[in-house]
Design a protein around this motif. Structure first.
Motif, PDB file in Angstrom:
ATOM      1  N   LEU A  34     -77.175  27.304 -16.431  1.00  0.00           N
ATOM      2  CA  LEU A  34     -76.416  26.230 -17.065  1.00  0.00           C
ATOM      3  C   LEU A  34     -76.701  26.156 -18.565  1.00  0.00           C
ATOM      4  CD1 LEU A  34     -76.791  23.460 -14.350  1.00  0.00           C
ATOM      5  CD2 LEU A  34     -74.677  24.605 -15.021  1.00  0.00           C
ATOM      6  N   ASP A  35     -77.951  26.400 -18.953  1.00  0.00           N
ATOM      7  CA  ASP A  35     -78.302  26.399 -20.368  1.00  0.00           C
ATOM      8  C   ASP A  35     -77.585  27.530 -21.100  1.00  0.00           C
ATOM      9  OD1 ASP A  35     -79.719  25.374 -22.600  1.00  0.00           O
ATOM     10  OD2 ASP A  35     -81.190  26.981 -22.405  1.00  0.00           O
ATOM     11  N   LYS A  36     -77.474  28.680 -20.446  1.00  0.00           N
ATOM     12  CA  LYS A  36     -76.749  29.814 -21.042  1.00  0.00           C
ATOM     13  C   LYS A  36     -75.263  29.461 -21.193  1.00  0.00           C
ATOM     14  CE  LYS A  36     -75.695  34.683 -20.353  1.00  0.00           C
ATOM     15  NZ  LYS A  36     -75.765  35.826 -19.465  1.00  0.00           N
ATOM     16  N   GLN A  37     -74.683  28.844 -20.154  1.00  0.00           N
ATOM     17  CA  GLN A  37     -73.273  28.427 -20.228  1.00  0.00           C
ATOM     18  C   GLN A  37     -73.059  27.424 -21.357  1.00  0.00           C
ATOM     19  OE1 GLN A  37     -72.060  26.852 -16.444  1.00  0.00           O
ATOM     20  NE2 GLN A  37     -72.322  28.793 -15.382  1.00  0.00           N
ATOM     21  N   ARG A  38     -74.009  26.481 -21.506  1.00  0.00           N
ATOM     22  CA  ARG A  38     -73.900  25.474 -22.559  1.00  0.00           C
ATOM     23  C   ARG A  38     -73.901  26.130 -23.937  1.00  0.00           C
ATOM     24  NH1 ARG A  38     -78.681  21.232 -23.353  1.00  0.00           N
ATOM     25  NH2 ARG A  38     -79.821  23.173 -23.254  1.00  0.00           N
ATOM     26  N   GLU A  39     -74.832  27.066 -24.158  1.00  0.00           N
ATOM     27  CA  GLU A  39     -74.926  27.714 -25.458  1.00  0.00           C
ATOM     28  C   GLU A  39     -73.685  28.550 -25.772  1.00  0.00           C
ATOM     29  OE1 GLU A  39     -76.111  28.232 -29.079  1.00  0.00           O
ATOM     30  OE2 GLU A  39     -77.092  26.909 -27.662  1.00  0.00           O
ATOM     31  N   GLU A  40     -73.169  29.269 -24.768  1.00  0.00           N
ATOM     32  CA  GLU A  40     -71.948  30.057 -24.967  1.00  0.00           C
ATOM     33  C   GLU A  40     -70.764  29.145 -25.295  1.00  0.00           C
ATOM     34  OE1 GLU A  40     -71.547  32.341 -21.385  1.00  0.00           O
ATOM     35  OE2 GLU A  40     -73.085  33.791 -21.981  1.00  0.00           O
ATOM     36  N   ALA A  41     -70.671  28.020 -24.602  1.00  0.00           N
ATOM     37  CA  ALA A  41     -69.578  27.080 -24.861  1.00  0.00           C
ATOM     38  C   ALA A  41     -69.680  26.504 -26.271  1.00  0.00           C
ATOM     39  CB  ALA A  41     -69.593  25.958 -23.821  1.00  0.00           C
ATOM     40  N   ARG A  42     -70.892  26.183 -26.702  1.00  0.00           N
ATOM     41  CA  ARG A  42     -71.081  25.673 -28.067  1.00  0.00           C
ATOM     42  C   ARG A  42     -70.649  26.701 -29.095  1.00  0.00           C
ATOM     43  NH1 ARG A  42     -77.007  22.724 -27.932  1.00  0.00           N
ATOM     44  NH2 ARG A  42     -76.303  20.811 -26.970  1.00  0.00           N
ATOM     45  N   GLN A  43     -71.037  27.950 -28.891  1.00  0.00           N
ATOM     46  CA  GLN A  43     -70.697  29.008 -29.845  1.00  0.00           C
ATOM     47  C   GLN A  43     -69.192  29.249 -29.908  1.00  0.00           C
ATOM     48  OE1 GLN A  43     -73.036  32.392 -28.682  1.00  0.00           O
ATOM     49  NE2 GLN A  43     -74.949  31.507 -29.426  1.00  0.00           N
ATOM     50  N   GLN A  44     -68.502  29.022 -28.795  1.00  0.00           N
ATOM     51  CA  GLN A  44     -67.057  29.236 -28.738  1.00  0.00           C
ATOM     52  C   GLN A  44     -66.274  27.978 -29.134  1.00  0.00           C
ATOM     53  OE1 GLN A  44     -66.408  30.540 -24.721  1.00  0.00           O
ATOM     54  NE2 GLN A  44     -67.518  32.461 -25.018  1.00  0.00           N
ATOM     55  N   GLY A  45     -66.972  26.891 -29.423  1.00  0.00           N
ATOM     56  CA  GLY A  45     -66.301  25.660 -29.820  1.00  0.00           C
ATOM     57  C   GLY A  45     -65.667  24.899 -28.676  1.00  0.00           C
ATOM     58  N   ARG A  46     -66.144  25.123 -27.465  1.00  0.00           N
ATOM     59  CA  ARG A  46     -65.600  24.452 -26.279  1.00  0.00           C
ATOM     60  C   ARG A  46     -66.478  23.240 -25.945  1.00  0.00           C
ATOM     61  NH1 ARG A  46     -66.555  28.931 -22.738  1.00  0.00           N
ATOM     62  NH2 ARG A  46     -66.171  27.468 -21.056  1.00  0.00           N
ATOM     63  N   ALA A  47     -66.199  22.125 -26.615  1.00  0.00           N
ATOM     64  CA  ALA A  47     -67.037  20.932 -26.497  1.00  0.00           C
ATOM     65  C   ALA A  47     -67.083  20.384 -25.075  1.00  0.00           C
ATOM     66  CB  ALA A  47     -66.552  19.859 -27.458  1.00  0.00           C
ATOM     67  N   ALA A  48     -65.960  20.374 -24.384  1.00  0.00           N
ATOM     68  CA  ALA A  48     -65.922  19.813 -23.027  1.00  0.00           C
ATOM     69  C   ALA A  48     -66.788  20.634 -22.070  1.00  0.00           C
ATOM     70  CB  ALA A  48     -64.490  19.748 -22.520  1.00  0.00           C
ATOM     71  N   ALA A  49     -66.733  21.952 -22.188  1.00  0.00           N
ATOM     72  CA  ALA A  49     -67.542  22.820 -21.324  1.00  0.00           C
ATOM     73  C   ALA A  49     -69.027  22.647 -21.632  1.00  0.00           C
ATOM     74  CB  ALA A  49     -67.121  24.278 -21.494  1.00  0.00           C
ATOM     75  N   ALA A  50     -69.367  22.508 -22.925  1.00  0.00           N
ATOM     76  CA  ALA A  50     -70.764  22.298 -23.310  1.00  0.00           C
ATOM     77  C   ALA A  50     -71.272  20.968 -22.757  1.00  0.00           C
ATOM     78  CB  ALA A  50     -70.909  22.344 -24.819  1.00  0.00           C
ATOM     79  N   ALA A  51     -70.457  19.926 -22.863  1.00  0.00           N
ATOM     80  CA  ALA A  51     -70.844  18.608 -22.359  1.00  0.00           C
ATOM     81  C   ALA A  51     -71.009  18.631 -20.842  1.00  0.00           C
ATOM     82  CB  ALA A  51     -69.810  17.568 -22.763  1.00  0.00           C
ATOM     83  N   THR A  52     -70.136  19.332 -20.154  1.00  0.00           N
ATOM     84  CA  THR A  52     -70.233  19.440 -18.701  1.00  0.00           C
ATOM     85  C   THR A  52     -71.535  20.129 -18.292  1.00  0.00           C
ATOM     86  OG1 THR A  52     -67.835  19.499 -18.475  1.00  0.00           O
ATOM     87  CG2 THR A  52     -69.116  20.351 -16.621  1.00  0.00           C
ATOM     88  N   ALA A  53     -71.889  21.202 -19.004  1.00  0.00           N
ATOM     89  CA  ALA A  53     -73.132  21.915 -18.696  1.00  0.00           C
ATOM     90  C   ALA A  53     -74.341  21.015 -18.930  1.00  0.00           C
ATOM     91  CB  ALA A  53     -73.237  23.187 -19.534  1.00  0.00           C
ATOM     92  N   VAL A  54     -74.318  20.208 -19.980  1.00  0.00           N
ATOM     93  CA  VAL A  54     -75.425  19.291 -20.260  1.00  0.00           C
ATOM     94  C   VAL A  54     -75.560  18.266 -19.138  1.00  0.00           C
ATOM     95  CG1 VAL A  54     -76.214  17.448 -21.794  1.00  0.00           C
ATOM     96  CG2 VAL A  54     -75.329  19.557 -22.745  1.00  0.00           C
ATOM     97  N   ILE A  55     -74.443  17.740 -18.694  1.00  0.00           N
ATOM     98  CA  ILE A  55     -74.467  16.754 -17.605  1.00  0.00           C
ATOM     99  C   ILE A  55     -75.013  17.376 -16.332  1.00  0.00           C
ATOM    100  CG2 ILE A  55     -72.986  15.353 -16.094  1.00  0.00           C
ATOM    101  CD1 ILE A  55     -71.197  14.950 -18.623  1.00  0.00           C
ATOM    102  N   GLU A  56     -74.612  18.611 -16.043  1.00  0.00           N
ATOM    103  CA  GLU A  56     -75.103  19.285 -14.841  1.00  0.00           C
ATOM    104  C   GLU A  56     -76.597  19.573 -14.936  1.00  0.00           C
ATOM    105  OE1 GLU A  56     -72.791  22.549 -13.324  1.00  0.00           O
ATOM    106  OE2 GLU A  56     -70.936  21.620 -13.980  1.00  0.00           O
ATOM    107  N   ILE A  57     -77.084  19.950 -16.113  1.00  0.00           N
ATOM    108  CA  ILE A  57     -78.521  20.185 -16.281  1.00  0.00           C
ATOM    109  C   ILE A  57     -79.278  18.878 -16.047  1.00  0.00           C
ATOM    110  CG2 ILE A  57     -80.340  20.700 -17.971  1.00  0.00           C
ATOM    111  CD1 ILE A  57     -78.362  22.703 -19.258  1.00  0.00           C
ATOM    112  N   ALA A  58     -78.780  17.802 -16.626  1.00  0.00           N
ATOM    113  CA  ALA A  58     -79.457  16.507 -16.509  1.00  0.00           C
ATOM    114  C   ALA A  58     -79.461  15.973 -15.082  1.00  0.00           C
ATOM    115  CB  ALA A  58     -78.801  15.495 -17.444  1.00  0.00           C
TER     116      ALA A  58
END
Length: 69
Positions: A34-58
């Motif tokens: 999930l952390d890898k998915q979050r970082e990839e989403a951030r780098q690609q500018g996909r805010a919703a995907a990054a936020a979803t990954a953070v919620i899933e990690i938490a």
């Protein structure tokens, strides 16, 4: 009849979707993925995907290890 409003509303302050934090548990494969998915989403500018990954990690539950007797 009411008088129309002639002034602007105060500014709206939005939160930064990339500033969401959740700490992955070391050694957990799910958290690592999930952390890898979050970082990839951030780098690609996909805010919703990054936020979803953070919620899933938490919200990811970990089994508590029982002490051996």
């Amino acid at each position: 009849m009411t008088e129309p409003k002639r002034t602007m509303s105060p500014l709206v302050h939005l939160t930064d979707p990339y500033n969401l934090t959740a700490t992955p548990v070391p050694g957990c494969d799910v958290c690592t993925a999930l952390d890898k998915q979050r970082e990839e989403a951030r780098q690609q500018g996909r805010a919703a995907a990054a936020a979803t990954a953070v919620i899933e990690i938490a919200s990811h539950l970990h089994k508590k290890r029982r002490a051996k007797r």
